[in-house]
Design a protein around this motif. Structure first.
Motif, PDB file in Angstrom:
ATOM      1  N   GLN A 439       0.594  -0.925  -0.261  1.00  0.00           N
ATOM      2  CA  GLN A 439       0.233   0.002  -0.104  1.00  0.00           C
ATOM      3  C   GLN A 439       1.181   1.364  -0.043  1.00  0.00           C
ATOM      4  O   GLN A 439       0.341   2.665   0.249  1.00  0.00           O
ATOM      5  N   ASP A 682     -14.664  -6.186  11.887  1.00  0.00           N
ATOM      6  CA  ASP A 682     -13.354  -5.325  11.371  1.00  0.00           C
ATOM      7  C   ASP A 682     -13.955  -3.513  11.477  1.00  0.00           C
ATOM      8  O   ASP A 682     -14.949  -3.220  10.566  1.00  0.00           O
ATOM      9  N   GLN A 684     -13.581  -1.341   8.859  1.00  0.00           N
ATOM     10  CA  GLN A 684     -13.792  -1.007   7.966  1.00  0.00           C
ATOM     11  C   GLN A 684     -14.412  -1.003   7.098  1.00  0.00           C
ATOM     12  O   GLN A 684     -15.175  -0.703   6.662  1.00  0.00           O
ATOM     13  N   GLN A 685     -15.486  -2.458   7.605  1.00  0.00           N
ATOM     14  CA  GLN A 685     -16.485  -2.602   7.312  1.00  0.00           C
ATOM     15  C   GLN A 685     -17.512  -2.372   7.614  1.00  0.00           C
ATOM     16  O   GLN A 685     -18.418  -1.621   6.720  1.00  0.00           O
ATOM     17  N   ILE A 691     -15.996  -2.655   1.312  1.00  0.00           N
ATOM     18  CA  ILE A 691     -14.954  -2.670   0.681  1.00  0.00           C
ATOM     19  C   ILE A 691     -14.454  -3.860   0.930  1.00  0.00           C
ATOM     20  O   ILE A 691     -13.266  -4.622   0.546  1.00  0.00           O
ATOM     21  N   ASN A 694     -13.630  -4.925  -2.025  1.00  0.00           N
ATOM     22  CA  ASN A 694     -11.609  -4.699  -2.958  1.00  0.00           C
ATOM     23  C   ASN A 694     -10.622  -5.941  -3.187  1.00  0.00           C
ATOM     24  O   ASN A 694     -10.512  -6.449  -1.948  1.00  0.00           O
ATOM     25  N   TYR A 697      -7.983  -6.469   0.551  1.00  0.00           N
ATOM     26  CA  TYR A 697      -8.784  -6.241   1.261  1.00  0.00           C
ATOM     27  C   TYR A 697      -8.553  -7.314   2.361  1.00  0.00           C
ATOM     28  O   TYR A 697      -8.105  -8.890   1.939  1.00  0.00           O
ATOM     29  N   ASN A 699      -8.799  -9.154   6.083  1.00  0.00           N
ATOM     30  CA  ASN A 699     -10.160  -9.265   6.654  1.00  0.00           C
ATOM     31  C   ASN A 699      -9.488  -8.914   8.319  1.00  0.00           C
ATOM     32  O   ASN A 699      -8.938 -10.444   8.143  1.00  0.00           O
TER      33      ASN A 699
END
Length: 811
Positions: A439, A682, A684-685, A691, A694, A697, A699
C-alpha cells in the motif's frame, strides 16, 4: 566468706539512680495532684479555672552518656550467693538480665566486673528476639560473645532455626556454628533444610554462609555448594539468587543463575546469565535506583551470535522519573530491541509480551506549578515490530512526534461555570517504511507520506446544573486548528494546500435523571433504579478532505463513546459533523441492606437528524438515520455466579458488529470456572461495507472463545488451565495447562505447560517448573505473573504469612 541473701531480687549498679527517679516521679505527681485540688480564687477569670498541664521533671531526662558497664543488672534465682570478689552464684530458675540480653539456666555464676556468665543446665541466651539454648554455655554480657555446646537456635524475626554441635558467638552480629542443620521454615518438621559442617551467621548483613552445604528437600539433596549463601530475614542482600530452569520450543532447555548486588540502600544491580540450548548464553542485567526526588531502572540483555538467527540479539529499557521543584518534573521511557522477532524468540512470560508490536520511546518535561494551568513538552518515537511470517501483512508505523507542546488551563465552578482550554503544538515526522510495502511505495530515500505541524486549541465553557435526582449540563466549545504540511510532491496529494486552518464550533447538552423504588430480586428486598440519559450534539460540517491524518482513527462505539463529542479518536485530524441525539437507559437492582448490585440492564442508541459527510480517507459517508443498538447486562445471579453481556447490533441489516459474553462461577476459594466469547467486526467494514469487494482487502474481524479454570482435585492438588481459540483463524492462539501442589508446610510445587501463537503461523511451546521453599526462595521459573494475567480469578494456593517482629519472643 560467702554471704547468703534470702531475698531473690537484687540490683547492682544504678541503685541511687533508680531511687532518685522514683522520688522525682513521686514529687512530680504529688505536686500535680496538689494543683488539681486547689479551688480557683474568687474573681479569677474563667480561663484560669482550667488546670495547668503536667510537665516532665528535668530530673527524668534520659542520661545518654552512661557507659554500658554502668547499666544495672537484674538477677532472679531460687537462691543467690556472693563472694568478696563480686561473683554471684544463682541456683535454681536462674536469670541474669542486662541491657537487652537475657541469660537463663539451672546454675549461673556471674562476674559483674568482667560481665562473664557461666551457665550449666538448660541454658538460654536471648537477644534481639533471637534465642540460643544449650546444656552448657559461657557468655560475656559486656562483649556479647561466648560459646555454647549442642545449641538449638532461633534467629529473630526471620524465624530461621536449627541445631548444631557447637556454637561460637563473636559479637552481637557474628556467630559460627559447627555440624549445623538449618531451616528457615517455622514448622516443627520443616520440608527443607541445609546441612553443613560449618555455618557463619552475619546477622547485621542478613547473610548466612554454609561451607560445603547441601540443600535437602524431603530428605533428598537438591543442591550442593562449597559456598552456599542464604538470607536470614526478608531483607535484601548480595549473593546468588536461586537458579531458574525451564524450556521452550524456540530456545530449548533454559537455565539462569542470577547474582544480586545490594550496592546501597537506594540502588541495586542484578546480573542474570541465561543459558539457552538452541541459542547460546544471554547476559541480562537490571539496575534500580531511588533518590529523594528521582527514581528509575535500567535493564537490558545481550546475546552474542544467536545460533538460530545467526546475529547478535539485544534489548534495553530505561525508565526515569524526576521532580525538580516548583512544579517541574521529567519522565523518560526508552526501549529498543535488535530485531522484529526479539520478543517472539525470547519471551518466557507468555502471550502478552510475545505479541508486542510497538515500542514507544518517550521523554517528557512538564510543569504543574500553577493552580489552574499545566504544561509539558514531549518527544515520541516508535519502533514497530513486524510479523515477518508469510501472509502476515504490513503493520503501518505511527508518526513520530518531535516534539509535542501541551498547555491546559481549567477552572471549575467559577460562578457556576466550568471553563477549560486545551492546546497542542505538534511536529509530525513520517515513519520510514522498509522493503516493498503493497500500500506504500518502497522507501528509497524519498518521502512516501507527508510531514507537518499541527496547532490546535479547544476551548469550552459549560454550566452544570445538578440537583437531587437530575442534572443538565449545557456546553459550548470552539476547536481551532492550523496545519503546515510538507506534501513532498506526492501525486496522491496534488493540489493540497501547504497551510490551512479550521474552526469548528461544538455544542452539546447532557442530561439525566435517577428514579428509585423498593422492589424484590428473587425474593430478597432490593432497590430498583431507573436512569434515563439524553445527550444532544451539534457540530456543523467542515470540509476536511485535504487535511492530513497524522494520529486519528475511528473510535470504538461503546457506552462511553456514545456520549462523546467526536466519533474519531486520537488527535483532532477529523472532527465529525453531527446533529444527533443519544438516548440511554439503565436500570439496576441493588440489595437494600448492602447496596450490592445484583443486576444492571443498559441500552443506548443515537438518532441522527442529518447525514455525516466527514470521513477518514477511504471511508464512506454515513447516511443512516439511527446508529447501532448498544445493550449491556451485568448480573450477580448468586454470590458465586456472575455473568455479563455486551453487544452492538446494526438495526438496518440485523447484524452484530461487536459482542462480548462471559460467565464466571467461583463457589469457594481456589475454585473458579470462567468462559468468555468475543466478536468484533473489522472497523473498515462498519464504516464502508463495500470494502469487502476490494481485491487487496484483508479482513481483520476477530472472533474468539476463551475458557479458564482453577479447580481443586484434592485438598492439596489443584489444576488450572486456559484455552483461547480463534474462530476467525480456526486455530488455538494460547493453551495453558498446569498442576499445583500445596505441601504440608513451607513448600509449594507447580508445573505449567503453555503453547501460544507468536505470529500468524508460528507458535512457541514452554514448560515452567517451580518449587517454592518458604523462607528460602523458589527453584525454577516463576509462572505466578502469567497465571494471574491468564486465569480469570486465579488465587495463589499459598496463603500469605504475616511478617514476624523482633518482639515475637519478647519476655
Amino acid at each position: 566468706m560467702l554471704v547468703t541473701v534470702p531475698k531473690y531480687r537484687l540490683f547492682f549498679g544504678g541503685e541511687i539512680l533508680v531511687r532518685l527517679a522514683w522520688l522525682a516521679i513521686f514529687f512530680a505527681v504529688g505536686g500535680a495532684a496538689t494543683a488539681q485540688a486547689q479551688e480557683p480564687a474568687v474573681g479569677t477569670p474563667a480561663a484560669s479555672t482550667q488546670l495547668a498541664p503536667l510537665q516532665a521533671s528535668p530530673k527524668l531526662n534520659l542520661h545518654t552518656k552512661i557507659q554500658d558497664n554502668d547499666i544495672a543488672s537484674f538477677m532472679v534465682a531460687d537462691k543467690m550467693e556472693t563472694d568478696q570478689d563480686g561473683k554471684v552464684i544463682l541456683i535454681g530458675s536462674a536469670q541474669v538480665r542486662r541491657i537487652d540480653s537475657v541469660v537463663k539456666g539451672d546454675y549461673i555464676d556471674y562476674q559483674k566486673d568482667t560481665g562473664q556468665v557461666r551457665v550449666r543446665g538448660n541454658g538460654l541466651i536471648m537477644r534481639d528476639g533471637s534465642i540460643i539454648r544449650g546444656p552448657a554455655m559461657d557468655y560475656n554480657m559486656d562483649h556479647e560473645s561466648g560459646e555454647v555446646d549442642f545449641p538449638d537456635f532461633w534467629l529473630g524475626a526471620g524465624g530461621g532455626s536449627g541445631t548444631a554441635s557447637k556454637g561460637e558467638m563473636f559479637s552481637r552480629s557474628e556467630m559460627r556454628l559447627n555440624d549445623v542443620t538449618y531451616a528457615g521454615c517455622p514448622c516443627p518438621d520443616p520440608a527443607w533444610y541445609i546441612e553443613a559442617p560449618k555455618v557463619d551467621f552475619h546477622i547485621d548483613d542478613n547473610e548466612g554462609v554454609a561451607h560445603n552445604g547441601v540443600l535437602y528437600f524431603k530428605g533428598v539433596p537438591l543442591l550442593a555448594s562449597p559456598y552456599l549463601s542464604f538470607p536470614l530475614r526478608k531483607e535484601r542482600k548480595s549473593g546468588f539468587l536461586l537458579p531458574t530452569y525451564g524450556g521452550s520450543s524456540n530456545s530449548g532447555l533454559e537455565f539462569t543463575l542470577p547474582y544480586y548486588f545490594n550496592l546501597a540502600p537506594n540502588y541495586d544491580l542484578t546480573l542474570t546469565p541465561r543459558y539457552m540450548a538452541k541459542r547460546g548464553v544471554q547476559l541480562g542485567s537490571e539496575f534500580r535506583y531511588l533518590g529523594a526526588d528521582y527514581s528509575g531502572q535500567v535493564s537490558g540483555t545481550y546475546l552474542n551470535n544467536d545460533k538460530q538467527a545467526q546475529q547478535n540479539r539485544w534489548m534495553y529499557w530505561w525508565q526515569h522519573q524526576q521532580t525538580f521543584g516548583g512544579g517541574f518534573y521529567a519522565n523518560v521511557d526508552v526501549s529498543k530491541v535488535s530485531d522484529d522477532n526479539y520478543f517472539r524468540d525470547f519471551s518466557v512470560i507468555g502471550l502478552n509480551q510475545a505479541t508486542t508490536n510497538y515500542l514507544p520511546r518517550m521523554a517528557t518535561l512538564g510543569w504543574s506549578g500553577a493552580k489552574y494551568w499545566t504544561a509539558s513538552v514531549q518527544a515520541y518515537t516508535y519502533q514497530t515490530l513486524q510479523d515477518t511470517s508469510e501472509g502476515a501483512g504490513y503493520l503501518a508505523p505511527p508518526y513520530d512526534k518531535l516534539p509535542e507542546l501541551y498547555v491546559r488551563g481549567a477552572r471549575y465552578d467559577w460562578g457556576g461555570f466550568d471553563v477549560a482550554s486545551t492546546n497542542y503544538a505538534t511536529r509530525f515526522v513520517s515513519p520510514v517504511y522498509k522493503g516493498n510495502v503493497p500500500q506504500y511505495q518502497p522507501y528509497n530515500g524519498i518521502h512516501i507520506l507527508p510531514d507537518g505541524t499541527r496547532y490546535s486549541s479547544y476551548n469550552t465553557i459549560s454550566y452544570p446544573i445538578v440537583r437531587a435526582g437530575w442534572y443538565v449540563t449545557p456546553k459550548i466549545g470552539m476547536h481551532l486548528s492550523q496545519y503546515n504540511t510538507e506534501w513532498y510532491g506526492l501525486p496522491q496529494y496534488a493540489g493540497f494546500p501547504r497551510t490551512q486552518s479550521r474552526a469548528v464550533p461544538i455544542m452539546s447538552v447532557d442530561s439525566g435523571m435517577t428514579f428509585e423504588r423498593k422492589a424484590s430480586f428473587f425474593g430478597n428486598d432490593a432497590i430498583q433504579t431507573l436512569e434515563p440519559r439524553l445527550y444532544y450534539l451539534k457540530v456543523p460540517y467542515r470540509d476536511q478532505s485535504q487535511i492530513p491524518v497524522f494520529d486519528t482513527g475511528l473510535a470504538t462505539f461503546n457506552f462511553s463513546q456514545a456520549f462523546d463529542e467526536n466519533i474519531f479518536s486520537g488527535g483532532w485530524d477529523r472532527i465529525a459533523d453531527a446533529n444527533q441525539l443519544t438516548l440511554g437507559l439503565t436500570t439496576r437492582w441493588l440489595d437494600e441492606s448492602t447496596g450490592f448490585e445484583r443486576l444492571s440492564l443498559s441500552a443506548a442508541q443515537r438518532i441522527y437528524f442529518a447525514n455525516q459527510y466527514v470521513t477518514l480517507p477511504g471511508g464512506a459517508p454515513r447516511l443512516d438515520k439511527k446508529s447501532d443498538y448498544l445493550v449491556g447486562v451485568n448480573a450477580a445471579l448468586t454470590d458465586t455466579l456472575t455473568t455479563r453481556f455486551d453487544a452492538q447490533f446494526n438495526p438496518e441489516n440485523n447484524k452484530r458488529n461487536r459482542m462480548t459474553a462471559g460467565l464466571r462461577w467461583q463457589p469457594k476459594r481456589l475454585a473458579t470456572l470462567a468462559a468468555t466469547y468475543r466478536y468484533e467486526r473489522d472497523p473498515q467494514q462498519m464504516s464502508n461495507p463495500a470494502i469487502v469487494y476490494n481485491p487487496n482487502y484483508v479482513n481483520l474481524t476477530k472472533e474468539q472463545v476463551s475458557v479458564t479454570a482453577q479447580w481443586p482435585l484434592t485438598k492439596k492438588l489443584f489444576t488450572l488451565g486456559r484455552i483461547d481459540y480463534s474462530l476467525q483463524e480456526k486455530r488455538s492462539t494460547q493453551s495453558i495447562v498446569g498442576l499445583e501442589y500445596k505441601g504440608d508446610c513451607c513448600w509449594t510445587a507447580r508445573v505449567v505447560y503453555q503453547r501460544y501463537a507468536v505470529s500468524l503461523k508460528d507458535t512457541n511451546t514452554a514448560v515452567f517448573f517451580q518449587l517454592v521453599l518458604g523462607g528460602l526462595g523458589s527453584l525454577g521459573t516463576d509462572p505466578i505473573g502469567l497465571l494471574g494475567r491468564s486465569i480469570t480469578g486465579y488465587q495463589n494456593i499459598t496463603s500469605p504469612v504475616p511478617d514476624k517482629t523482633t518482639f515475637e519472643r519478647y519476655e
